[in-house]
Design a protein around this motif. Structure first.
Motif, PDB file in Angstrom:
ATOM      1  N   ALA A 265       0.814  -1.215   0.000  1.00 35.19           N
ATOM      2  CA  ALA A 265       0.000   0.000   0.000  1.00 35.19           C
ATOM      3  C   ALA A 265       0.846   1.264   0.000  1.00 35.19           C
ATOM      4  O   ALA A 265       0.328   2.358   0.252  1.00 35.19           O
ATOM      5  N   GLU A 266       2.120   1.149  -0.301  1.00 36.04           N
ATOM      6  CA  GLU A 266       3.027   2.295  -0.226  1.00 36.04           C
ATOM      7  C   GLU A 266       2.610   3.421  -1.175  1.00 36.04           C
ATOM      8  O   GLU A 266       2.603   4.597  -0.806  1.00 36.04           O
ATOM      9  N   GLY A 267       2.277   3.081  -2.431  1.00 36.95           N
ATOM     10  CA  GLY A 267       1.890   4.100  -3.388  1.00 36.95           C
ATOM     11  C   GLY A 267       3.071   4.915  -3.888  1.00 36.95           C
ATOM     12  O   GLY A 267       4.225   4.720  -3.504  1.00 36.95           O
ATOM     13  N   THR A 268       2.775   5.883  -4.767  1.00 38.51           N
ATOM     14  CA  THR A 268       3.790   6.800  -5.306  1.00 38.51           C
ATOM     15  C   THR A 268       3.175   8.190  -5.374  1.00 38.51           C
ATOM     16  O   THR A 268       2.041   8.401  -4.932  1.00 38.51           O
ATOM     17  N   GLY A 269       3.911   9.132  -5.978  1.00 36.46           N
ATOM     18  CA  GLY A 269       3.419  10.498  -6.060  1.00 36.46           C
ATOM     19  C   GLY A 269       2.107  10.627  -6.803  1.00 36.46           C
ATOM     20  O   GLY A 269       1.254  11.444  -6.441  1.00 36.46           O
ATOM     21  N   ASP A 270       1.923   9.848  -7.876  1.00 34.93           N
ATOM     22  CA  ASP A 270       0.697   9.961  -8.666  1.00 34.93           C
ATOM     23  C   ASP A 270      -0.305   8.867  -8.336  1.00 34.93           C
ATOM     24  O   ASP A 270      -1.354   8.769  -8.965  1.00 34.93           O
ATOM     25  N   LEU A 271       0.007   8.043  -7.346  1.00 27.31           N
ATOM     26  CA  LEU A 271      -0.785   6.844  -7.101  1.00 27.31           C
ATOM     27  C   LEU A 271      -1.086   6.675  -5.621  1.00 27.31           C
ATOM     28  O   LEU A 271      -0.181   6.736  -4.776  1.00 27.31           O
ATOM     29  N   GLU A 272      -2.358   6.476  -5.299  1.00 25.61           N
ATOM     30  CA  GLU A 272      -2.770   6.174  -3.930  1.00 25.61           C
ATOM     31  C   GLU A 272      -3.339   4.764  -3.888  1.00 25.61           C
ATOM     32  O   GLU A 272      -4.210   4.405  -4.692  1.00 25.61           O
ATOM     33  N   VAL A 273      -2.819   3.956  -2.980  1.00 26.55           N
ATOM     34  CA  VAL A 273      -3.247   2.560  -2.855  1.00 26.55           C
ATOM     35  C   VAL A 273      -3.847   2.354  -1.473  1.00 26.55           C
ATOM     36  O   VAL A 273      -3.199   2.613  -0.455  1.00 26.55           O
TER      37      VAL A 273
END
Length: 461
Positions: free
Chosen positions: A144-152
């Motif tokens: 569930a870490e995600g990235t700058g453009d991505l929410e998990v």
């Protein structure tokens, strides 16, 4: 936030079930009534992770005791939301309810609630029951870490249940079962916002996480990013592929048509159609809560009738319906073991356990060479749906798959049609089975190629 209400380890609270059911059966006998006691103990763990952190954890225990009594041609019912309840008022309440209902029907024959070796090869009690341990928690946080453009956001849930059934004059029977569930919500931000949600089920949390990490999450992330891009200006297409996520939801709408209760009450359009073609050649619809792939296996239903495979549609031809012991007796047919209770001991109602649609011919994968395919990847909610006629209109998201496999956002669409027409117009499937859950009913289906549905776009095209 953490909410904790722990149940005793290994269902030790269930040890009181024998004495409680004996007491209730004895009290019913004192009133001259035949009786049956159904008891369930539930434990649920839930863990929500977002942005690499645990957002919420909860552990809750619950249960119920349900009593059915038969006396003087009546059937009565009473429930307490407490497992192992031996309150004698349950008996007097059930008897009073029976006198009000006054059905005039005799009690059904006492069942033998045990798996039949031929019908139920899968033994739920032998399967490991899910828990969310430290290792699983660490994996969820990482995924569930995600990235700058991505929410998990990942919502993991582990359910464990013990069910016990005791009919007067018969030996009590019980089984343990459980299901692990992962709901993934992926949000991507690009020229717009792309969102996609997906459910995964399995027998253990580790099994579900393995599948999510290996294939499902990478696919969902890629889809979310496509849906966040600018929609194609001209979303014209040659073929239509409806993803299994959407097909399984549509099948849930018409599942009541395959219940014998609906047939006897005149609410099923399939009445008097056994032996008739109701689906494309090669299409099979099978309900089997005991199958190895069933997320929540059960050896017998809420009435003690052994469960097993029930063929509803075979090679496109209607073969039968799901039933309880009472509706089956009314129709002069054997019960299919499909009368299930809710988690709070509700009266048994007929519904599928694990309904699977399959097709004998695999006509290809997601991409058809030299064709532009509109792949409907997600249903966003039912605008209108009729469980009797099968008519529906839903909002959806879709991806345009071009020759060579290029994928573009097709934007928000509407998908309208009739589920029964869809079953009769299956051109093939993509082999990627998805599962939808509605309470304790599971419906599974692959993506289907079809030409019978109407697609509308935001611009009215």
């Amino acid at each position: 936030m953490t909410t904790t209400s722990r149940a005793p380890e290994d269902f030790t609270g269930a040890d009181t079930g024998s004495g409680a059911s004996d007491a209730l059966l004895a009290e019913a006998a004192r009133h001259g009534a035949d009786a049956e006691v159904w008891t369930a103990w539930h434990e649920t763990e839930e863990l929500v992770c977002r942005a690499g952190a645990v957002e919420r954890r909860s552990e809750v225990s619950s249960g119920a005791t349900a009593l059915t009594v038969w006396a003087d041609g009546t059937e009565g019912y009473a429930v307490r939301n407490a497992p192992g309840a031996a309150d004698p008022e349950l008996v007097t309440t059930a008897l009073a309810v029976g006198r009000v209902l006054a059905t005039g029907t005799p009690p059904p024959a006492a069942p033998a609630p045990a798996p039949d070796a031929d019908r139920a090869p899968h033994t739920p009690a032998a399967a490991p029951l899910p828990r969310i341990g430290d290792d699983a928690t660490a994996r969820l946080r990482a995924l569930a870490e995600g990235t700058g453009d991505l929410e998990v956001e990942l919502r993991a849930r582990a359910d464990r249940t013990r069910v016990r059934l005791h009919r007067a004059g018969s030996a009590p029977a019980s089984y343990d079962t459980g299901v692990a569930q992962l709901f993934a919500r992926i949000t991507a931000r690009g020229e717009g916002t792309g969102y996609i949600g997906h459910q995964l089920f399995g027998r253990t949390v580790e099994e579900v996480l393995d599948g999510a990490e290996r294939t499902d999450l990478p696919e969902l992330v890629a889809l979310a990013r496509i849906l966040a891009s600018r929609p194609a200006a001209a979303p014209d297409h040659d073929d239509l592929l409806v993803d299994g996520r959407v097909v399984s939801r549509l099948l849930t709408l018409v599942a009541p048509a395959f219940l014998l209760d609906s047939v006897l009450e005149g609410r099923s359009p399939l009445k008097d159609r056994v032996g008739a073609r109701v689906a494309s050649p090669g299409v099979t619809l099978l309900d089997d809560p005991t199958a190895a792939g069933s997320p929540l296996p059960t050896p017998w239903d809420g009435e003690g009738t052994p469960t097993g495979p029930t063929v509803l549609v075979e090679d496109g031809v209607l073969r039968g319906f799901l039933s309880s012991r009472r509706t089956a007796a009314e129709a002069g047919a054997p019960a299919t073991g499909s009368a299930h209770r809710g988690p709070h001991g509700e009266m048994p109602t007929v519904h599928p356990g694990h309904l699977l649609l399959s097709h004998t011919d695999d006509l290809g994968t997601e991409v058809r060479p030299d064709r532009t395919v509109l792949h409907v990847v997600q249903a966003n909610g039912a605008h209108t749906s009729n469980p009797i006629t099968g008519d529906f209109s839903i909002g959806a998201n879709a991806v345009l798959v071009g020759p060579g496999g290029t994928r573009r956002n097709a934007g928000n669409i509407t998908l309208a049609g009739n589920v029964f027409d869809l079953l009769r117009s299956v051109d093939g499937h993509d082999g990627r089975v998805r599962v939808n859950r509605s309470n304790n009913s599971f419906v599974a289906a692959p993506g289907l190629w079809t030409r019978c549905l109407t697609v509308g776009h935001q611009d009215g095209a």
